[in-house]
Design a protein around this motif. Structure first.
Motif, short mmCIF file in Angstrom:
data_model
loop_
_atom_site.label_atom_id
_atom_site.label_comp_id
_atom_site.label_asym_id
_atom_site.label_seq_id
_atom_site.Cartn_x
_atom_site.Cartn_y
_atom_site.Cartn_z
N PHE A 68 -4.28 -5.54 -3.67
CA PHE A 68 -3.39 -6.33 -2.81
C PHE A 68 -4.00 -7.69 -2.53
CE2 PHE A 68 -2.55 -7.89 1.48
CZ PHE A 68 -1.19 -8.14 1.39
N GLU A 69 -5.26 -7.69 -2.13
CA GLU A 69 -5.93 -8.95 -1.78
C GLU A 69 -6.05 -9.87 -3.00
OE1 GLU A 69 -6.88 -10.33 0.98
OE2 GLU A 69 -6.36 -8.69 2.32
N GLU A 70 -6.45 -9.29 -4.12
CA GLU A 70 -6.64 -10.10 -5.34
C GLU A 70 -5.31 -10.70 -5.80
OE1 GLU A 70 -7.82 -9.54 -10.06
OE2 GLU A 70 -8.44 -8.01 -8.61
N TYR A 97 0.79 -1.70 -12.21
CA TYR A 97 1.49 -0.98 -11.16
C TYR A 97 2.99 -0.91 -11.48
CZ TYR A 97 -2.58 -1.04 -8.06
OH TYR A 97 -3.82 -0.84 -7.50
N ALA A 98 3.56 0.30 -11.41
CA ALA A 98 4.99 0.49 -11.65
C ALA A 98 5.72 0.40 -10.30
CB ALA A 98 5.25 1.84 -12.32
N LEU A 99 5.77 -0.81 -9.78
CA LEU A 99 6.36 -1.00 -8.45
C LEU A 99 7.88 -0.91 -8.52
CD1 LEU A 99 4.22 -4.04 -7.25
CD2 LEU A 99 3.96 -1.64 -6.58
N LEU A 131 0.82 -1.21 0.00
CA LEU A 131 0.00 0.00 0.00
C LEU A 131 0.86 1.26 0.00
CD1 LEU A 131 -2.28 -2.03 0.45
CD2 LEU A 131 -3.27 -0.45 2.12
N ASP A 132 2.00 1.22 0.70
CA ASP A 132 2.92 2.37 0.67
C ASP A 132 3.49 2.58 -0.73
OD1 ASP A 132 2.54 2.81 3.35
OD2 ASP A 132 4.46 1.97 4.00
N LEU A 190 0.98 -7.85 -9.74
CA LEU A 190 0.62 -6.44 -9.65
C LEU A 190 1.23 -5.63 -10.80
CD1 LEU A 190 0.89 -6.09 -5.79
CD2 LEU A 190 -1.16 -5.63 -7.16
N ARG A 191 2.43 -5.97 -11.21
CA ARG A 191 3.00 -5.29 -12.38
C ARG A 191 2.16 -5.56 -13.63
NH1 ARG A 191 9.63 -4.95 -12.55
NH2 ARG A 191 9.79 -3.17 -11.12
#
Length: 218
Positions: free
Chosen positions: A45-47, A76-78, A36-37, A71-72
């Motif tokens: 996040f859960e999915e 999302y550009a983690l 989340l940060d 997530l990518r």
């Protein structure tokens, strides 16, 4: 807790890792904060977590990398340092309260102590080592599913014990092996009503599991 050795009660004691002797809910909350940060929504996040845990039916293979790349793929550009922050969590001891006393007690009262955990073997082993509980076990098995096959191979003619949080797995073991005592540890991430309605003995904590087993011996 008495260290007096009583008669051996179990041919084998099968003990689960996640949400049984290892407080996986605490690890999950620490993971949630990191993601989340980094800008991930709670729903995503859960999915992504659930998809990484079980990429296909009853096949368990979670790693941090699997969730990260899920997530990518969602856009999302983690940053790469998220992976290191996640792995740093494996240096934290998330051992459940009462775990060492329960395992010591069962070791005194079992011919074999068997850790039987579902998931990615490398990831599960890192969690086990961080807990410091690995030396309680004669055998350690990490499987992607079908715990009943290991139980089938390892039980004897006498009584065995199976301690686990998953009701689906517990039903299978209870139905398949009448000589196995199945005890459910309540997973705080699951509805408590599921355990209430299961018809199986269930316990909120490991201290109560130990008390229950001690009563069966007396």
């Amino acid at each position: 807790m008495s260290s007096r050795k009583i008669k051996i009660m179990f041919d084998a004691s099968f003990i689960d890792l996640d949400s049984t002797i290892y407080e996986t809910n605490r690890l999950v909350e620490a993971m949630r904060k990191i993601f989340l940060d980094a800008g991930v929504s709670d729903d995503d996040f859960e999915e992504s977590k659930d998809k990484a845990i079980c990429p296909k039916d009853n096949y368990f293979d979670y790693t941090f990398e699997n969730q990260f790349f899920n997530l990518r793929e969602k856009g999302y550009a983690l940053p790469d340092d998220v992976i290191q922050k996640l792995h740093d969590l494996l240096k934290v001891n998330y051992v459940a309260s009462g775990a060492k006393d329960l395992l010591e007690f069962l070791k005194d009262n079992s011919n074999k102590m068997i850790l039987l955990s579902g998931g990615n073997s490398d990831f599960q082993r890192k969690k086990l080592i961080s807990s410091g509980l690995e030396n309680f076990f004669n055998e350690i098995h990490f499987v992607h599913g079908n715990k009943e096959e290991i139980v089938r191979q390892k039980i004897g003619a006498g009584k065995s014990l199976f301690v686990n949080d998953s009701l689906r797995e517990n039903f299978i073991i209870s139905k398949s092996f009448p000589n196995v005592v199945v005890l459910s540890r309540v997973n705080p991430m699951k509805p408590r009503t599921d355990y209430l309605n299961s018809g199986l003995p269930f316990f909120e904590n490991l201290i109560d599991i130990q008390k229950y087993v001690e009563q069966q011996i007396q």
